[in-house]
Design an enzyme around this catalytic site. Structure first.
Site, PDB file in Angstrom:
ATOM      1  N   SER A  71      69.089   9.296  54.890  1.00  0.00           N
ATOM      2  CA  SER A  71      68.714   9.171  56.293  1.00  0.00           C
ATOM      3  C   SER A  71      67.635  10.217  56.567  1.00  0.00           C
ATOM      4  O   SER A  71      66.849  10.564  55.670  1.00  0.00           O
ATOM      5  CB  SER A  71      69.947   9.378  57.175  1.00  0.00           C
ATOM      6  OG  SER A  71      69.582   9.346  58.537  1.00  0.00           O
ATOM      7  N   SER A  72      67.612  10.757  57.774  1.00  0.00           N
ATOM      8  CA  SER A  72      66.638  11.779  58.157  1.00  0.00           C
ATOM      9  C   SER A  72      67.274  12.639  59.236  1.00  0.00           C
ATOM     10  O   SER A  72      68.053  12.137  60.054  1.00  0.00           O
ATOM     11  CB  SER A  72      65.390  11.100  58.720  1.00  0.00           C
ATOM     12  OG  SER A  72      64.625  12.030  59.460  1.00  0.00           O
TER      13      SER A  72
ATOM     14  N   TYR B 116      61.787   3.902  62.830  1.00  0.00           N
ATOM     15  CA  TYR B 116      62.256   4.663  61.659  1.00  0.00           C
ATOM     16  C   TYR B 116      63.666   5.211  61.884  1.00  0.00           C
ATOM     17  O   TYR B 116      64.551   5.040  61.049  1.00  0.00           O
ATOM     18  CB  TYR B 116      61.271   5.804  61.385  1.00  0.00           C
ATOM     19  CG  TYR B 116      61.648   6.692  60.220  1.00  0.00           C
ATOM     20  CD1 TYR B 116      61.642   6.197  58.910  1.00  0.00           C
ATOM     21  CD2 TYR B 116      61.982   8.026  60.416  1.00  0.00           C
ATOM     22  CE1 TYR B 116      61.969   7.013  57.838  1.00  0.00           C
ATOM     23  CE2 TYR B 116      62.313   8.852  59.344  1.00  0.00           C
ATOM     24  CZ  TYR B 116      62.299   8.329  58.058  1.00  0.00           C
ATOM     25  OH  TYR B 116      62.636   9.146  57.002  1.00  0.00           O
TER      26      TYR B 116
ATOM     27  N   LYS C 102      67.339   4.517  60.001  1.00  0.00           N
ATOM     28  CA  LYS C 102      68.151   5.582  59.393  1.00  0.00           C
ATOM     29  C   LYS C 102      69.518   5.702  60.090  1.00  0.00           C
ATOM     30  O   LYS C 102      70.515   6.069  59.460  1.00  0.00           O
ATOM     31  CB  LYS C 102      67.397   6.911  59.425  1.00  0.00           C
ATOM     32  CG  LYS C 102      66.136   6.918  58.557  1.00  0.00           C
ATOM     33  CD  LYS C 102      66.414   6.575  57.097  1.00  0.00           C
ATOM     34  CE  LYS C 102      65.228   6.858  56.184  1.00  0.00           C
ATOM     35  NZ  LYS C 102      65.490   6.497  54.780  1.00  0.00           N
TER      36      LYS C 102
HETATM   37  P1  NAP Z   1      57.506   9.425  49.118  1.00  0.00           P
HETATM   38  O1  NAP Z   1      56.879  10.722  48.758  1.00  0.00           O
HETATM   39  O2  NAP Z   1      56.681   8.405  49.835  1.00  0.00           O
HETATM   40  O3  NAP Z   1      58.086   8.740  47.786  1.00  0.00           O
HETATM   41  C1  NAP Z   1      58.604   7.476  47.924  1.00  0.00           C
HETATM   42  C2  NAP Z   1      59.135   7.004  46.581  1.00  0.00           C
HETATM   43  O4  NAP Z   1      59.796   5.754  46.800  1.00  0.00           O
HETATM   44  C3  NAP Z   1      58.062   6.758  45.559  1.00  0.00           C
HETATM   45  O5  NAP Z   1      58.599   7.065  44.284  1.00  0.00           O
HETATM   46  C4  NAP Z   1      57.785   5.259  45.700  1.00  0.00           C
HETATM   47  O6  NAP Z   1      57.353   4.648  44.488  1.00  0.00           O
HETATM   48  C5  NAP Z   1      59.171   4.751  46.016  1.00  0.00           C
HETATM   49  N1  NAP Z   1      59.227   3.499  46.767  1.00  0.00           N
HETATM   50  C6  NAP Z   1      58.711   3.219  47.986  1.00  0.00           C
HETATM   51  N2  NAP Z   1      59.027   1.958  48.357  1.00  0.00           N
HETATM   52  C7  NAP Z   1      59.765   1.436  47.336  1.00  0.00           C
HETATM   53  C8  NAP Z   1      60.378   0.181  47.111  1.00  0.00           C
HETATM   54  N3  NAP Z   1      60.296  -0.793  48.018  1.00  0.00           N
HETATM   55  N4  NAP Z   1      61.044  -0.005  45.952  1.00  0.00           N
HETATM   56  C9  NAP Z   1      61.141   0.978  45.024  1.00  0.00           C
HETATM   57  N5  NAP Z   1      60.575   2.194  45.186  1.00  0.00           N
HETATM   58  C10 NAP Z   1      59.886   2.414  46.323  1.00  0.00           C
HETATM   59  O7  NAP Z   1      58.824   9.618  50.007  1.00  0.00           O
HETATM   60  P2  NAP Z   1      59.729  10.933  50.275  1.00  0.00           P
HETATM   61  O8  NAP Z   1      59.100  11.725  51.358  1.00  0.00           O
HETATM   62  O9  NAP Z   1      60.080  11.582  49.003  1.00  0.00           O
HETATM   63  O10 NAP Z   1      61.027  10.239  50.930  1.00  0.00           O
HETATM   64  C11 NAP Z   1      62.130   9.846  50.167  1.00  0.00           C
HETATM   65  C12 NAP Z   1      63.292   9.509  51.109  1.00  0.00           C
HETATM   66  O11 NAP Z   1      63.614  10.633  51.919  1.00  0.00           O
HETATM   67  C13 NAP Z   1      62.996   8.355  52.078  1.00  0.00           C
HETATM   68  O12 NAP Z   1      64.155   7.568  52.224  1.00  0.00           O
HETATM   69  C14 NAP Z   1      62.656   9.070  53.382  1.00  0.00           C
HETATM   70  O13 NAP Z   1      62.925   8.285  54.520  1.00  0.00           O
HETATM   71  C15 NAP Z   1      63.600  10.265  53.281  1.00  0.00           C
HETATM   72  N6  NAP Z   1      63.167  11.412  54.093  1.00  0.00           N
HETATM   73  C16 NAP Z   1      62.006  12.061  53.812  1.00  0.00           C
HETATM   74  C17 NAP Z   1      61.621  13.139  54.609  1.00  0.00           C
HETATM   75  C18 NAP Z   1      60.332  13.898  54.382  1.00  0.00           C
HETATM   76  O14 NAP Z   1      59.967  14.700  55.245  1.00  0.00           O
HETATM   77  N7  NAP Z   1      59.643  13.702  53.274  1.00  0.00           N
HETATM   78  C19 NAP Z   1      62.426  13.541  55.675  1.00  0.00           C
HETATM   79  C20 NAP Z   1      63.608  12.846  55.922  1.00  0.00           C
HETATM   80  C21 NAP Z   1      63.974  11.781  55.123  1.00  0.00           C
HETATM   81  P3  NAP Z   1      55.784   4.609  44.062  1.00  0.00           P
HETATM   82  O15 NAP Z   1      55.406   6.016  43.655  1.00  0.00           O
HETATM   83  O16 NAP Z   1      55.788   3.678  42.897  1.00  0.00           O
HETATM   84  O17 NAP Z   1      55.024   4.146  45.247  1.00  0.00           O
END
Ligand code: NAP
Length: 249
Positions: A139-140, A155, A159
């Site tokens: 989630s977030s 979003y 979540k």
């Molecule tokens: P990110 O940097 O955009 O990385 C996303 C990853 O997911 C990449 O490996 C991407 O693969 C893969 N992906 C995207 N869509 C996909 C799909 N349909 N099927 C399979 N793989 C897919 O994201 P992140 O910031 O690490 O976020 C990861 C999780 O944490 C998410 O659920 C996000 O909502 C949550 N989150 C993040 C934050 C933040 O601040 N970063 C905060 C709260 C929650 P490719 O490399 O091949 O594109």
């Protein structure tokens, strides 16, 4: 012996960001790791070679697509025989989506990636998760931030659904010792986080935590490895907020 030796972990979205750090941390703790990705093949292979190709593979699959989910689980089980730890990290982090700009197409795309994907991946994986296994959803911390802005409507709605799924799945799968928890990070410096943000916005969000900085993917991964381990057995059905104190209570 590392605490996850002999365990099999599947991490969705493990080529970049939090998923990558998580796959590497699980590998370091001794697990066999499946590195799922959708387009970054080279980045996924890098993660595999860092863990060791003898106990890691990369599988391309779009987790918002039912057929891809089925194949992902089949290939994982074909290679490693079971799934002890299922980490449903892949998701879309969208700031667009306030009330008047939401389209049905965007709604469907976001919910397919963030809600439908994780739900059907759990359904497909469950027959292969041994008693005492682990399911971790994402989630977030935005679901608990009072100063949430209108552009996060879509979003945070997706979540919120993940957090509710977690509560019910924990009761269901908990009957055989499989725990289900959700990780809810605050702002973490990943590609998805920086997309579309000005320096000023990043600074403002950094200041939401008392330490005045963004979180690091490794700081999330460290909590995931604990929740993946046997030591976390009594943590079930929880949303674990990893945000340096951005939200409290
Ligand atoms: P990110 O940097 O955009 O990385 C996303 C990853 O997911 C990449 O490996 C991407 O693969 C893969 N992906 C995207 N869509 C996909 C799909 N349909 N099927 C399979 N793989 C897919 O994201 P992140 O910031 O690490 O976020 C990861 C999780 O944490 C998410 O659920 C996000 O909502 C949550 N989150 C993040 C934050 C933040 O601040 N970063 C905060 C709260 C929650 P490719 O490399 O091949 O594109």
């Amino acid at each position: 012996m590392p605490r996850l030796t002999g365990k099999v972990a599947l991490v969705t979205g493990a080529s970049r960001g939090i998923g990558r750090a998580t796959a590497l941390a699980l590998g370091k703790d001794g697990a066999n790791v499946v590195v799922n990705y959708i387009s970054s093949a080279a980045a996924a292979e890098e993660v595999v070679s860092e863990i060791g190709p003898d106990r890691s593979i990369a599988i391309k699959a779009d987790v918002s697509n039912r057929d891809d989910i089925a194949r992902l689980i089949k290939e994982t089980v074909g290679r490693f025989g079971k799934i002890d730890v299922l980490v449903l990290n892949a998701g879309l982090l969208w700031q667009k989506g306030d009330l008047m700009s939401i389209s049905e197409e965007n709604f469907d795309r976001l919910f397919a990636a963030n809600v439908r994907g994780p739900l059907f991946t759990v359904q497909e994986a469950v027959p292969h998760i041994p008693d005492g296994g682990r399911v971790l959803l994402f989630s977030s911390s935005l679901t608990a931030v009072s100063m949430i802005t209108p552009n996060y409507l879509l979003y945070t709605a997706s979540k919120g659904a993940v957090e509710q799924m977690t509560r019910v799945l924990a009761k269901d799968l908990g009957r055989r010792g499989v725990t289900v928890n959700t990780i809810a990070p605050g702002p973490i410096g990943t590609d998805a986080y920086y997309e579309g943000k000005t320096e000023q916005m990043v600074q403002m969000q950094s200041n939401l935590s008392p330490a005045g900085r963004l979180g690091k993917p490794e700081e999330v991964a460290n909590v995931v490895t604990f929740l993946a381990s046997d030591e976390s057995q009594w943590v079930n059905g929880q949303t674990v907020r990893i945000n340096g104190g951005m939200t409290v209570g």
